[in-house]
Enzyme design. Structure first.
Site, PDB file in Angstrom:
ATOM      1  N   ARG A 192       0.848  -1.195   0.000  1.00 54.04           N
ATOM      2  CA  ARG A 192       0.000   0.000   0.000  1.00 54.04           C
ATOM      3  C   ARG A 192       0.883   1.245   0.000  1.00 54.04           C
ATOM      4  O   ARG A 192       1.061   1.916   1.014  1.00 54.04           O
ATOM      5  CB  ARG A 192      -0.950  -0.020   1.185  1.00 54.04           C
ATOM      6  CG  ARG A 192      -2.128  -0.956   0.959  1.00 54.04           C
ATOM      7  CD  ARG A 192      -3.314  -0.560   1.807  1.00 54.04           C
ATOM      8  NE  ARG A 192      -4.545  -1.117   1.260  1.00 54.04           N
ATOM      9  CZ  ARG A 192      -5.743  -0.923   1.786  1.00 54.04           C
ATOM     10  NH1 ARG A 192      -5.869  -0.182   2.866  1.00 54.04           N
ATOM     11  NH2 ARG A 192      -6.810  -1.450   1.238  1.00 54.04           N
ATOM     12  N   GLN A 229      -1.010   2.199  -6.067  1.00 50.43           N
ATOM     13  CA  GLN A 229      -2.459   2.325  -5.904  1.00 50.43           C
ATOM     14  C   GLN A 229      -3.227   1.825  -7.129  1.00 50.43           C
ATOM     15  O   GLN A 229      -4.257   1.163  -7.003  1.00 50.43           O
ATOM     16  CB  GLN A 229      -2.833   3.779  -5.624  1.00 50.43           C
ATOM     17  CG  GLN A 229      -2.532   4.217  -4.204  1.00 50.43           C
ATOM     18  CD  GLN A 229      -2.975   5.644  -3.943  1.00 50.43           C
ATOM     19  OE1 GLN A 229      -3.222   6.403  -4.877  1.00 50.43           O
ATOM     20  NE2 GLN A 229      -3.056   6.025  -2.684  1.00 50.43           N
ATOM     21  N   ASP A 260      -3.775  -2.024  -7.187  1.00 48.95           N
ATOM     22  CA  ASP A 260      -4.337  -2.616  -5.973  1.00 48.95           C
ATOM     23  C   ASP A 260      -5.624  -3.393  -6.265  1.00 48.95           C
ATOM     24  O   ASP A 260      -6.724  -2.831  -6.252  1.00 48.95           O
ATOM     25  CB  ASP A 260      -4.591  -1.500  -4.966  1.00 48.95           C
ATOM     26  CG  ASP A 260      -5.083  -2.006  -3.618  1.00 48.95           C
ATOM     27  OD1 ASP A 260      -5.201  -3.232  -3.456  1.00 48.95           O
ATOM     28  OD2 ASP A 260      -5.338  -1.162  -2.733  1.00 48.95           O
ATOM     29  N   SER A 282      -8.452  -3.462  -3.350  1.00 45.40           N
ATOM     30  CA  SER A 282      -9.366  -2.329  -3.299  1.00 45.40           C
ATOM     31  C   SER A 282     -10.403  -2.389  -4.415  1.00 45.40           C
ATOM     32  O   SER A 282     -11.597  -2.158  -4.186  1.00 45.40           O
ATOM     33  CB  SER A 282      -8.587  -1.011  -3.373  1.00 45.40           C
ATOM     34  OG  SER A 282      -7.820  -0.810  -2.201  1.00 45.40           O
ATOM     35  N   TYR A 330      -4.404  -1.664   6.947  1.00 48.23           N
ATOM     36  CA  TYR A 330      -5.374  -2.729   7.194  1.00 48.23           C
ATOM     37  C   TYR A 330      -5.625  -2.858   8.686  1.00 48.23           C
ATOM     38  O   TYR A 330      -4.754  -2.579   9.515  1.00 48.23           O
ATOM     39  CB  TYR A 330      -4.858  -4.072   6.655  1.00 48.23           C
ATOM     40  CG  TYR A 330      -4.705  -4.130   5.170  1.00 48.23           C
ATOM     41  CD1 TYR A 330      -5.812  -4.336   4.353  1.00 48.23           C
ATOM     42  CD2 TYR A 330      -3.464  -3.992   4.570  1.00 48.23           C
ATOM     43  CE1 TYR A 330      -5.688  -4.402   2.977  1.00 48.23           C
ATOM     44  CE2 TYR A 330      -3.316  -4.046   3.191  1.00 48.23           C
ATOM     45  CZ  TYR A 330      -4.426  -4.253   2.401  1.00 48.23           C
ATOM     46  OH  TYR A 330      -4.295  -4.308   1.034  1.00 48.23           O
TER      47      TYR A 330
END
Length: 378
Positions: free
Chosen positions: A121, A126, A129, A132, A227
């Site tokens: 992360r 991003q 990912d 997500s 997380y």
């Protein structure tokens, strides 16, 4: 020019695909020769002809064994993993702790296996990912499932037959999936509450129009990657005590709490669930990892004391078109990290590649998986 193969997923209920025609064009720009197994995108609404028009070659499953890179959504079965070309790359969601025979086969075949769920992360990663992007799809679908099974309407309605009060929805866990569930439930007109052990999400919850249920914050509530961390028994007891009253008032309960690499925490006991009214609905998004709700069963619908508990283990696959679109774009961004002029250059000094590479050059690099393999005969 390296050959990249996109297989048709073979796991039960898996309807997603790791590449779409749009990303096939992107892979061609990286200098890759793209092969797509016939029917790979059919369940997600992507026709073979569309892949061909984007520049891919349609092949049979056997072509996988000669490819330099293989893209996938889920980890392949051991026999398929063992047949992959030595020195080639496998890029998918590995879940190595639950796929030890496949990891062993990949190690013995000298395949470099990359688990995209281990993406760090950091800002640069991003756009890669997958957790997500797929959690977004799952949170949305969880609310739709609840709305279908709930024997009442979600929004407030003023009718000639009287006023219909809005449904009350409680979301436990306000990560990406939880926030999407909150947003979707609010758009459907429900009154929404949400809880999370991370204090930073309170503002996000309230910005979406939901009420934040504060159960306190344990020490070190989250990892460096953002997380949620596993909590102690005493905090969990206090959290359950506070949540019980809110659960009893909810028409819909959606649980999303996961701890990476571990069994999901049980947030809702059978006694807590007994407080819910008959006709209420629970969607346990963590059912595939043990479940947040006592009594939920992965992949099944269970009715207990009039309460429906949905344990669908692969919610993103139920919205396969957009889930595949998002996943495929994540994968293309990842390929751009190390594929140059048609060649894949895997360097372990790259923090992204190092984080996601579970098996490389005949060695299991992921320590928990290596220990688990050793405990099961190596």
């Amino acid at each position: 020019m390296a050959v990249i193969h996109v297989p048709r997923e073979c796991a039960d209920g898996e309807t997603r695909v790791a590449a779409i025609p749009e990303t096939v064009k992107g892979m061609a720009k990286l200098g890759l020769q793209v092969q797509v197994e016939r029917g790979a995108g059919g369940h997600a609404g992507f026709a073979d002809a569309d892949y061909q028009a984007a520049g891919a070659t349609l092949v049979d499953a056997a072509a996988r064994s000669a490819a330099d890179l293989v893209l996938g959504v889920q980890c392949p079965p051991p026999a398929v993993a063992a047949a992959q070309k030595p020195g080639s790359l496998l890029i998918c969601t590995l879940t190595p702790g639950a796929q030890l025979p496949a990891v062993r086969a990949l190690r013995d075949a000298k395949v470099t296996a990359m688990g995209l769920e281990f993406m760090p992360r950091i800002t640069r990663a991003q756009k890669m990912d997958i957790l997500s992007s797929q959690a977004t799809c799952g949170g949305y679908q969880a609310v739709l499932l609840a709305a279908v099974h709930l024997p009442k309407l979600f929004p407030l309605m003023m009718t000639a037959a009287g006023t219909i009060t809005p449904a009350r929805v409680l979301v436990l866990g306000a990560g990406v999936a939880g926030l999407q569930a909150i947003s979707t439930a609010r758009k459907l007109g429900a009154v929404v509450e949400a809880n999370d052990i991370r204090p930073a999400v309170k503002e996000q919850v309230e910005s979406l129009g939901a009420k934040f249920v504060d159960t306190g914050t344990p020490p070190d509530a989250e990892t460096k990657g953002g997380y949620a961390k596993e909590t102690g028994a005493e905090f969990l007891r206090k959290q359950r005590e506070i949540l019980s009253a809110h659960i009893a008032q909810a028409d819909v309960l959606i649980t999303t709490a996961l701890v990476p690499g571990k069994k999901a925490p049980v947030l809702v006991t059978a006694d807590m669930r007994k407080g819910m009214r008959p006709g209420s609905v629970i969607v346990d998004m963590a059912a595939g990892q043990g479940g947040n709700v006592e009594g939920s069963v992965a992949g099944q619908r269970v009715v207990v004391d009039g309460v429906t508990i949905l344990g669908d283990a692969n919610l993103p696959a139920q919205v396969a078109s957009d889930a595949s679109r998002m996943y495929a774009r994540n994968v293309l961004a990842f390929l751009g990290e190390f594929v140059k002029d048609g060649a894949a250059k895997v360097a372990m000094d790259n923090e992204i590649l190092s984080a996601v590479t579970i098996v490389h050059d005949g060695v299991v690099r992921h320590e928990p998986t290596a220990l688990a393999l050793a405990a099961h005969g190596g």
